[in-house]
Design an enzyme around this catalytic site. Structure first.
Site, PDB file in Angstrom:
ATOM      1  N   GLU A   1       0.820  -1.213   0.000  1.00  0.00           N
ATOM      2  CA  GLU A   1       0.000   0.000   0.000  1.00  0.00           C
ATOM      3  C   GLU A   1       0.855   1.264   0.000  1.00  0.00           C
ATOM      4  OE1 GLU A   1      -3.013  -0.124   3.015  1.00  0.00           O
ATOM      5  OE2 GLU A   1      -3.998  -1.849   2.100  1.00  0.00           O
TER       6      GLU A   1
ATOM      7  N   LYS B   1     -15.823  -1.124   3.320  1.00  0.00           N
ATOM      8  CA  LYS B   1     -15.202  -1.466   2.046  1.00  0.00           C
ATOM      9  C   LYS B   1     -16.324  -1.977   1.132  1.00  0.00           C
ATOM     10  CE  LYS B   1     -10.798  -3.176   3.988  1.00  0.00           C
ATOM     11  NZ  LYS B   1     -10.177  -4.406   4.573  1.00  0.00           N
TER      12      LYS B   1
HETATM   13  P1  PGA Z   1      -6.856  -5.939   2.448  1.00  0.00           P
HETATM   14  O1  PGA Z   1      -6.566  -5.296   3.882  1.00  0.00           O
HETATM   15  O2  PGA Z   1      -7.361  -4.884   1.543  1.00  0.00           O
HETATM   16  O3  PGA Z   1      -5.527  -6.494   2.055  1.00  0.00           O
HETATM   17  O4  PGA Z   1      -7.846  -7.031   2.704  1.00  0.00           O
HETATM   18  C1  PGA Z   1      -6.875  -3.994   4.239  1.00  0.00           C
HETATM   19  C2  PGA Z   1      -7.278  -3.968   5.687  1.00  0.00           C
HETATM   20  O5  PGA Z   1      -7.140  -4.975   6.402  1.00  0.00           O
HETATM   21  O6  PGA Z   1      -7.795  -2.953   6.149  1.00  0.00           O
HETATM   22 ZN    ZN Z   2      -8.152  -4.096   8.202  1.00  0.00          ZN
END
Ligand code: PGA
Ligand code: ZN
Length: 427
Positions: A206, A338
């Protein structure tokens, strides 16, 4: 036919930030407006989140998405044709009914979320307004407070340290741009410290610096030093935020911290995090315990949740029912949102509604596998969520989002103003 009726929908195979195929969907409306969106992909996923449809087999490690593209071009295009793109719930209900599974596994969460978001973009385009305005209606929202990664870890750095995200929140920043300025200075200072130790070794998934540390606490100490070296006051101007992502190294009540060479039970894990909270200026912790340890999450929240934000990701997976159940047991006091965990925008928004009903906070989040898609920025603003997490302040798929925020802030009646500090647990 209404100008905002969906005329056509097309899937496109594009690439994400880990060199993996992903799904873009483009929607055209009867009046000529178009919208498109790209599905992101997680690496530390909750076991109950929407599942991406991947091809399996040899190509790209089994991660190709030609079946998901075929679902978009075939069944999804046929099912959404004629629906009003302005009626997001109708679009999302149709997607969920068509899929017919609890985990989006038949059509693929990747195809579904790209279609759901593309419909929103097309509707905004038809109205001639930015997506955030389409979502906000007449409300005058303020910019979300950024939560920004400085060191990557966990599944995003090959397990180099156990903790997944070492982040900062510029709790004392006067506006959105200043929060980014401060974080960029901290990122730069952290890089200088690592270089000085001969430990600068590139970046994690990231965009955060590669965590070449001897222990998790060493990373925390370095982060405090980087805040100071940037000329900022830890705990006053800038707080530390962690995503422990404990489901990655904990299950059945056992937590194996490989980097620290320790194995803890749920109480031991809570006690360790309590020590960190005492020693370091931590304002927010995500997934402190594993997704199968709701009792631990409740115990942790009851011990520390008045002073700090306790964010649920893997256990809640942007699901309204899970948020409601967690709120009843006192686990967490904020939800990570998300869209691709829920599979549709409406599903994700329902989780926000459940969080608000419980008096919780919320954070809109990108995934570790990302693209130039900036939908999450518009969701954070348009839904009035107040916080945004998209990884670090490096790598184009991350800066695409922070920079979109800068552009939007210029157009807001409230400029770059952030939510009042009193709105947050650290206020
Ligand atoms: P991921 O993790 O997008 O790799 O699932 C992001 C998070 O755990 O916030
Ligand atoms: Zn997370």
């Amino acid at each position: 036919m209404k100008a905002t009726a969906i005329r056509s929908l097309k899937g496109r195979r594009v690439w994400d930030s880990r060199a993996r195929p992903t799904v873009e969907v483009e929607i055209s409306l009867a009046g000529g407006a178009r919208g498109r969106a790209i599905a992101p992909a997680g690496a530390s996923r909750g076991s109950a989140e929407a599942v991406d449809l991947r091809d399996g087999g040899e190509a790209f490690g089994g991660l190709d998405v030609t079946r998901a593209i075929a679902a978009a071009d075939g069944e999804i295009a046929a099912a959404l044709a004629g629906l009003d793109a302005c009626d997001q719930e109708a679009v999302d209900d149709r997607l969920a009914a068509l899929d017919g599974t609890a985990d989006a596994s038949r059509l693929g969460g990747n195809a579904m979320v790209a279609a759901s978001m593309a419909a929103a973009h097309a509707a905004a385009a038809a109205k001639g307004v930015p997506l955030w305005r389409h979502l906000a209606g007449d409300a005058e929202p303020v910019m979300p407070l950024p939560e920004i990664q400085v060191f990557g870890g966990g599944a995003h750095a090959a397990g180099r340290v156990d903790v997944q995200d070492f982040m900062v929140i510029a709790t004392g920043a006067s506006d959105y741009a200043q929060a980014l300025d401060w974080t960029a200075e901290i990122y730069r200072a952290a890089g200088e410290i690592m270089a000085g130790r001969g430990r600068l070794a590139g970046t994690a998934d990231e965009g955060g610096l590669w965590p070449a540390f001897d222990s998790n606490e060493h990373a925390l100490e370095t982060l405090v030093r980087a805040i100071e070296r940037a000329g900022l006051v830890p705990g006053e101007q800038v707080g530390i935020s962690l995503d422990i992502a404990a489901s990655e190294f904990g299950a059945d009540g056992r937590y194996r911290l490989a980097r620290d060479g320790r194995e803890l039970d749920s109480d031991g894990m809570c006690a360790l995090l309590g020590e960190w909270i005492d020693r370091f200026p931590i304002v927010s912790i995500e997934d402190p315990l594993a997704e199968d340890d709701m009792a631990g999450l409740a115990a942790f929240t009851s011990a520390f949740g008045t002073g700090i934000q306790v964010v649920g990701d893997d256990a809640l997976v942007s699901n309204a029912d899970r948020v409601r159940r967690a709120a009843e047991t006192g686990a967490c006091n904020a939800v990570l949102l998300k869209p691709n965990q829920a599979g549709t925008l409406s599903g994700c928004r329902a989780a926000l509604g459940a969080a608000r009903a419980a008096g919780w906070g919320a954070v809109v989040s990108a995934r570790s596998g990302e693209t130039e898609d900036v939908t999450v920025v518009h969701l954070a603003l348009g839904w009035g969520v107040g916080q945004l997490k998209v990884g670090s302040i490096a790598h184009g798929e991350r800066t695409a989002k922070w920079n979109e925020g800068l552009r939007i802030a210029e157009t807001l009646a409230t400029g770059g103003r952030l939510p009042p500090r009193s709105q947050f647990p650290w206020g």
